[in-house]
Design a protein around this motif. Structure first.
Motif, PDB file in Angstrom:
ATOM      1  N   TRP A 155       9.480   9.441 -13.097  1.00 39.37           N
ATOM      2  CA  TRP A 155      10.368   8.975 -14.153  1.00 39.37           C
ATOM      3  C   TRP A 155      11.835   9.006 -13.738  1.00 39.37           C
ATOM      4  CZ3 TRP A 155       9.677   6.376 -18.614  1.00 39.37           C
ATOM      5  CH2 TRP A 155       8.344   6.128 -18.970  1.00 39.37           C
ATOM      6  N   ALA A 156      12.175   9.837 -12.778  1.00 33.89           N
ATOM      7  CA  ALA A 156      13.521   9.781 -12.206  1.00 33.89           C
ATOM      8  C   ALA A 156      13.714   8.445 -11.501  1.00 33.89           C
ATOM      9  CB  ALA A 156      13.753  10.936 -11.250  1.00 33.89           C
ATOM     10  N   GLY A 157      12.685   8.010 -10.765  1.00 32.56           N
ATOM     11  CA  GLY A 157      12.749   6.726 -10.079  1.00 32.56           C
ATOM     12  C   GLY A 157      12.769   5.561 -11.042  1.00 32.56           C
ATOM     13  N   ASN A 187       0.846  -1.193   0.000  1.00 35.45           N
ATOM     14  CA  ASN A 187       0.000   0.000   0.000  1.00 35.45           C
ATOM     15  C   ASN A 187       0.883   1.246   0.000  1.00 35.45           C
ATOM     16  OD1 ASN A 187      -2.452   1.428   2.319  1.00 35.45           O
ATOM     17  ND2 ASN A 187      -2.156   1.764   0.144  1.00 35.45           N
ATOM     18  N   ARG A 188       1.331   1.647  -1.191  1.00 35.85           N
ATOM     19  CA  ARG A 188       2.139   2.853  -1.316  1.00 35.85           C
ATOM     20  C   ARG A 188       2.102   3.321  -2.766  1.00 35.85           C
ATOM     21  NH1 ARG A 188       7.707  -0.214   0.093  1.00 35.85           N
ATOM     22  NH2 ARG A 188       6.451  -0.483   1.962  1.00 35.85           N
ATOM     23  N   SER A 189       2.628   4.487  -3.013  1.00 35.59           N
ATOM     24  CA  SER A 189       2.647   5.015  -4.373  1.00 35.59           C
ATOM     25  C   SER A 189       3.777   4.382  -5.168  1.00 35.59           C
ATOM     26  CB  SER A 189       2.822   6.529  -4.361  1.00 35.59           C
ATOM     27  OG  SER A 189       4.157   6.869  -4.022  1.00 35.59           O
ATOM     28  N   PHE A 190       3.672   4.456  -6.475  1.00 28.95           N
ATOM     29  CA  PHE A 190       4.702   3.921  -7.363  1.00 28.95           C
ATOM     30  C   PHE A 190       6.049   4.585  -7.085  1.00 28.95           C
ATOM     31  CE2 PHE A 190       6.339   2.011 -11.140  1.00 28.95           C
ATOM     32  CZ  PHE A 190       5.378   1.118 -11.615  1.00 28.95           C
ATOM     33  N   THR A 191       6.040   5.909  -6.992  1.00 26.22           N
ATOM     34  CA  THR A 191       7.288   6.652  -6.770  1.00 26.22           C
ATOM     35  C   THR A 191       7.898   6.314  -5.417  1.00 26.22           C
ATOM     36  OG1 THR A 191       6.427   8.462  -8.138  1.00 26.22           O
ATOM     37  CG2 THR A 191       8.303   8.960  -6.705  1.00 26.22           C
ATOM     38  N   GLU A 192       7.071   6.234  -4.423  1.00 17.40           N
ATOM     39  CA  GLU A 192       7.536   5.897  -3.077  1.00 17.40           C
ATOM     40  C   GLU A 192       8.211   4.525  -3.068  1.00 17.40           C
ATOM     41  OE1 GLU A 192       5.613   5.486   1.439  1.00 17.40           O
ATOM     42  OE2 GLU A 192       4.342   5.852  -0.311  1.00 17.40           O
ATOM     43  N   HIS A 193       7.630   3.586  -3.780  1.00 17.08           N
ATOM     44  CA  HIS A 193       8.235   2.251  -3.843  1.00 17.08           C
ATOM     45  C   HIS A 193       9.583   2.294  -4.558  1.00 17.08           C
ATOM     46  CE1 HIS A 193       8.695  -2.053  -4.295  1.00 17.08           C
ATOM     47  NE2 HIS A 193       8.865  -1.877  -5.587  1.00 17.08           N
ATOM     48  N   LEU A 194       9.648   2.990  -5.686  1.00 13.95           N
ATOM     49  CA  LEU A 194      10.897   3.026  -6.458  1.00 13.95           C
ATOM     50  C   LEU A 194      12.019   3.704  -5.686  1.00 13.95           C
ATOM     51  CD1 LEU A 194       9.599   3.866 -10.056  1.00 13.95           C
ATOM     52  CD2 LEU A 194      10.205   1.634  -9.110  1.00 13.95           C
ATOM     53  N   ASP A 195      11.683   4.653  -4.849  1.00 13.58           N
ATOM     54  CA  ASP A 195      12.707   5.345  -4.058  1.00 13.58           C
ATOM     55  C   ASP A 195      13.508   4.388  -3.190  1.00 13.58           C
ATOM     56  OD1 ASP A 195      12.059   7.792  -5.120  1.00 13.58           O
ATOM     57  OD2 ASP A 195      10.816   8.439  -3.432  1.00 13.58           O
ATOM     58  N   ASN A 196      12.925   3.245  -2.863  1.00  9.91           N
ATOM     59  CA  ASN A 196      13.572   2.281  -1.971  1.00  9.91           C
ATOM     60  C   ASN A 196      14.122   1.058  -2.704  1.00  9.91           C
ATOM     61  OD1 ASN A 196      12.985   3.613   0.625  1.00  9.91           O
ATOM     62  ND2 ASN A 196      10.856   3.233   0.069  1.00  9.91           N
ATOM     63  N   GLN A 197      14.188   1.135  -4.051  1.00 12.17           N
ATOM     64  CA  GLN A 197      14.701   0.011  -4.830  1.00 12.17           C
ATOM     65  C   GLN A 197      16.120   0.298  -5.313  1.00 12.17           C
ATOM     66  OE1 GLN A 197      12.767  -2.835  -4.851  1.00 12.17           O
ATOM     67  NE2 GLN A 197      11.694  -1.439  -3.451  1.00 12.17           N
ATOM     68  N   PRO A 198      16.945  -0.740  -5.455  1.00  8.59           N
ATOM     69  CA  PRO A 198      18.317  -0.530  -5.937  1.00  8.59           C
ATOM     70  C   PRO A 198      18.349  -0.126  -7.408  1.00  8.59           C
ATOM     71  CG  PRO A 198      17.857  -2.867  -5.609  1.00  8.59           C
ATOM     72  CD  PRO A 198      16.685  -2.129  -5.067  1.00  8.59           C
ATOM     73  N   ALA A 199      19.415   0.519  -7.800  1.00  8.89           N
ATOM     74  CA  ALA A 199      19.590   0.919  -9.203  1.00  8.89           C
ATOM     75  C   ALA A 199      19.706  -0.313 -10.096  1.00  8.89           C
ATOM     76  CB  ALA A 199      20.831   1.796  -9.338  1.00  8.89           C
ATOM     77  N   ASN A 200      19.265  -0.139 -11.334  1.00  6.54           N
ATOM     78  CA  ASN A 200      19.413  -1.184 -12.367  1.00  6.54           C
ATOM     79  C   ASN A 200      18.868  -2.536 -11.910  1.00  6.54           C
ATOM     80  OD1 ASN A 200      20.970   0.773 -13.873  1.00  6.54           O
ATOM     81  ND2 ASN A 200      22.715   0.236 -12.575  1.00  6.54           N
ATOM     82  N   ALA A 240      15.797   1.171 -13.708  1.00  2.05           N
ATOM     83  CA  ALA A 240      15.631   0.390 -14.939  1.00  2.05           C
ATOM     84  C   ALA A 240      16.925  -0.277 -15.382  1.00  2.05           C
ATOM     85  CB  ALA A 240      15.107   1.286 -16.057  1.00  2.05           C
ATOM     86  N   ARG A 241      16.804  -1.521 -15.803  1.00  2.00           N
ATOM     87  CA  ARG A 241      17.883  -2.196 -16.491  1.00  2.00           C
ATOM     88  C   ARG A 241      17.828  -1.837 -17.969  1.00  2.00           C
ATOM     89  NH1 ARG A 241      16.650  -8.210 -13.998  1.00  2.00           N
ATOM     90  NH2 ARG A 241      17.684  -7.970 -11.968  1.00  2.00           N
ATOM     91  N   THR A 242      18.927  -2.034 -18.678  1.00  2.00           N
ATOM     92  CA  THR A 242      18.930  -1.786 -20.122  1.00  2.00           C
ATOM     93  C   THR A 242      17.860  -2.642 -20.787  1.00  2.00           C
ATOM     94  OG1 THR A 242      21.302  -1.312 -20.091  1.00  2.00           O
ATOM     95  CG2 THR A 242      20.314  -1.857 -22.225  1.00  2.00           C
ATOM     96  N   GLY A 243      17.041  -2.001 -21.625  1.00  2.00           N
ATOM     97  CA  GLY A 243      15.972  -2.715 -22.302  1.00  2.00           C
ATOM     98  C   GLY A 243      14.673  -2.773 -21.531  1.00  2.00           C
ATOM     99  N   ALA A 244      14.644  -2.231 -20.319  1.00  2.00           N
ATOM    100  CA  ALA A 244      13.414  -2.233 -19.525  1.00  2.00           C
ATOM    101  C   ALA A 244      12.284  -1.554 -20.289  1.00  2.00           C
ATOM    102  CB  ALA A 244      13.646  -1.532 -18.190  1.00  2.00           C
TER     103      ALA A 244
END
Length: 418
Positions: free
Chosen positions: A354-356, A318-331, A361-365
C-alpha cells in the motif's frame, strides 16, 4: 544470471512462506508453492464486468492488475484504457496471458480465436498455434508452451488446447474432483445446465446439491487445508475463509455454491457453466453471429475487432505487484486490481504494497480486491498514515460484491485515493 524459472520460484516463496519449514504450517505452505508452480487458473475466477463498473476506466486510465488466467486483462480492453500492466508470480499465467495477446493479434478471424480459447479442445488449435502463434511469441513463452511436465503426461503443454484446457490446471482438476465426488453420491452436476430459470436452479440446489455438504466424506475432506489448493487457496487464506463460517468450511463452501447456483440465471453466468459443466455453454448460434451462451467479454464476438486493435497497450511481467510498483513513477496510475492476493500477505507485506500504491496513485485512483471473509482486511493492519489517504466505499463494495457472478469470495472492496 538466475533463470526465469528460478526467479519466479523465489518470488512465489517470498509471497507464500510465512512459517518455518520444520513446522506443519511451513510444510503446507511449501506444498502449496510446489503445486502453484504450474498452471493454476485456466480462466480467472473474478467477474470482469463488476471490476469495470467499480474501476470506472477512462481512455487515459493506466492500470496494474494481477494477470491470473488472463480473461480479465483481455476483457478490460473493452473499456478502452490507455495502458494495462499485468503482473504475476506464476510463469504459467504469464505464458498464458502472452499467448492470448498474440492470438488476438495473429489469428485471422474470430472463429479461430474462439475455437482456441472458448472451446480449447480441438486438434486444429495446435495447427493454428504452429502457423500463427509460434513465429510471433517470445522465446520464454515458446519455451513454456513447447515444454513438457508431469501435468501434460510428457506431451507439450500447448496440447492442452486440444485436450480441453478447462479440464486442466489446478482449478480444472479441482472442479473435476468435485464432479467425481458428486457422482459417488449419485449426483450429476451437469444437470444444472438443463434448468430453465432461477426457480429451477433453486430447486436443484436445495434438493440435490445442498445435502452433499452434510456428507461425512465432504465435511472431513474440506476440513483439511490442502483440500482447497485447487482453488489457489494457500494455508493462510484457508484460515480466513474458514473463520468466516465459524470454522465450518463445508458450510462456507455450501453458502458460496448457493450464490453461484441460485443468484444469477444460468444464461447469464459463465462461471456457473464452468463449475457445473467444466466449460463454456455450447454454441447454438451460427458462425456468423458467434456463440449464444454467456462468455467473458474478451470472448464475445462483438468485442473481437476492437480489443485486437488494443493489444499493444498490455504488458505482461513475471514479478510481484509490490516489486513492479517500486519501479513506477509517482502519481502515474489510476487503477489497481489485487484479486485476493492480500489474503496471503503478512502485515509487513501489506504495508509495503500500500505504500507503493499510495506513491504511484493519481488523485481519484481506484483499488479493488476480494477477500475470503466479508470485511475488508486493511484497518488495523495497514499503517493509519497510509490508509488515511484512501476512502473505503463500503456501500458500493457490498453492492458490487452482490453482483459478482463468480460467487466464491466473501467480500468485494473498493478504495479511492483522496
Amino acid at each position: 544470471m538466475a533463470s526465469t524459472l528460478k526467479l519466479s520460484k523465489q518470488r512465489l516463496d517470498r509471497a507464500v512462506h510465512r512459517s518455518k519449514l520444520i513446522s506443519v504450517e511451513g510444510l503446507l505452505e511449501r506444498l502449496f508453492t510446489f503445486a502453484f508452480k504450474g498452471l493454476v487458473y485456466p480462466l480467472i475466477w473474478e467477474d470482469p464486468e463488476v471490476d469495470m463498473q467499480a474501476l470506472q476506466l477512462k481512455p487515459n486510465s493506466k492500470m496494474v492488475t494481477i494477470a491470473s488466467g488472463g480473461c480479465n486483462v483481455m476483457s478490460y480492453l473493452t473499456a478502452n484504457p490507455q495502458e494495462i500492466t499485468a503482473v504475476d508470480l506464476n510463469r504459467a499465467h504469464v505464458a498464458l496471458n502472452r499467448l492470448k495477446l498474440a492470438a488476438l493479434e495473429e489469428f485471422p478471424d474470430y472463429a479461430t480465436f474462439y475455437r482456441f480459447f472458448g472451446e480449447a479442445d480441438e486438434k486444429a488449435n495446435i495447427a493454428a498455434y504452429e502457423k500463427y502463434l509460434r513465429p510471433a511469441i517470445d522465446p520464454q513463452t515458446t519455451a513454456y508452451w513447447e515444454g513438457r511436465d508431469m501435468t501434460a503426461w510428457g506431451r507439450k503443454r500447448i496440447t492442452l488446447f486440444s485436450r480441453d484446457l478447462y479440464h486442466h490446471g489446478m482449478l480444472g482438476h479441482f472442479i473435476g474432483l468435485g464432479h467425481f465426488i458428486a457422482k459417488l453420491y449419485g449426483v450429476d452436476l451437469t444437470e444444472m445446465a438443463r434448468t430453465r430459470d432461477i426457480q429451477e436452479q433453486r430447486t436443484y440446489f436445495d434438493k440435490t446439491l445442498a445435502p452433499l455438504f452434510d456428507k461425512r466424506l465432504i465435511r472431513w475432506a474440506t476440513s483439511k487445508k490442502m483440500s482447497l489448493y485447487g482453488l489457489g487457496i494457500p494455508p493462510a487464506q484457508y484460515e480466513s475463509l474458514a473463520a468466516s463460517g465459524g470454522g465450518n468450511m463445508a458450510g462456507v463452501l455450501k453458502q458460496r455454491l448457493e450464490k453461484l447456483a441460485c443468484d444469477f440465471p444460468m444464461k447469464e453466468n459463465y462461471f456457473a457453466w464452468q463449475a457445473f459443466t467444466r466449460g463454456y455453454a455450447p454454441s447454438q448460434a451460427s458462425e456468423a453471429t458467434g456463440p449464444s451462451g454467456p462468455l467473458p467479454p474478451y470472448l464475445k464476438p462483438a468485442h473481437f475487432n476492437e480489443i485486437r486493435k488494443r493489444t499493444s497497450r498490455v504488458r505482461v511481467v513475471n514479478r510481484s505487484f509490490t516489486e513492479h510498483l517500486d519501479n513506477q513513477p509517482a502519481n502515474s496510475l489510476d487503477a489497481y486490481v489485487l484479486l485476493d492476493a492480500q489474503d496471503w500477505m503478512t502485515d509487513r507485506q501489506l504495508n509495503d504494497l500500500w505504500a507503493g500504491i499510495s506513491k504511484t496513485a493519481r488523485t481519484g485512483a481506484r483499488v479493488i480486491f476480494r477477500t475470503a471473509g466479508e470485511p475488508t482486511i486493511l484497518p488495523g493492519r495497514v499503517n493509519d498514515e497510509i490508509l488515511g489517504q484512501w476512502t473505503y466505499h463500503e456501500a458500493q463494495s457490498k453492492r458490487f460484491g452482490s453482483l459478482d457472478r463468480s460467487s466464491i469470495y466473501g467480500g468485494f472492496h473498493l478504495y479511492s485515493y483522496n
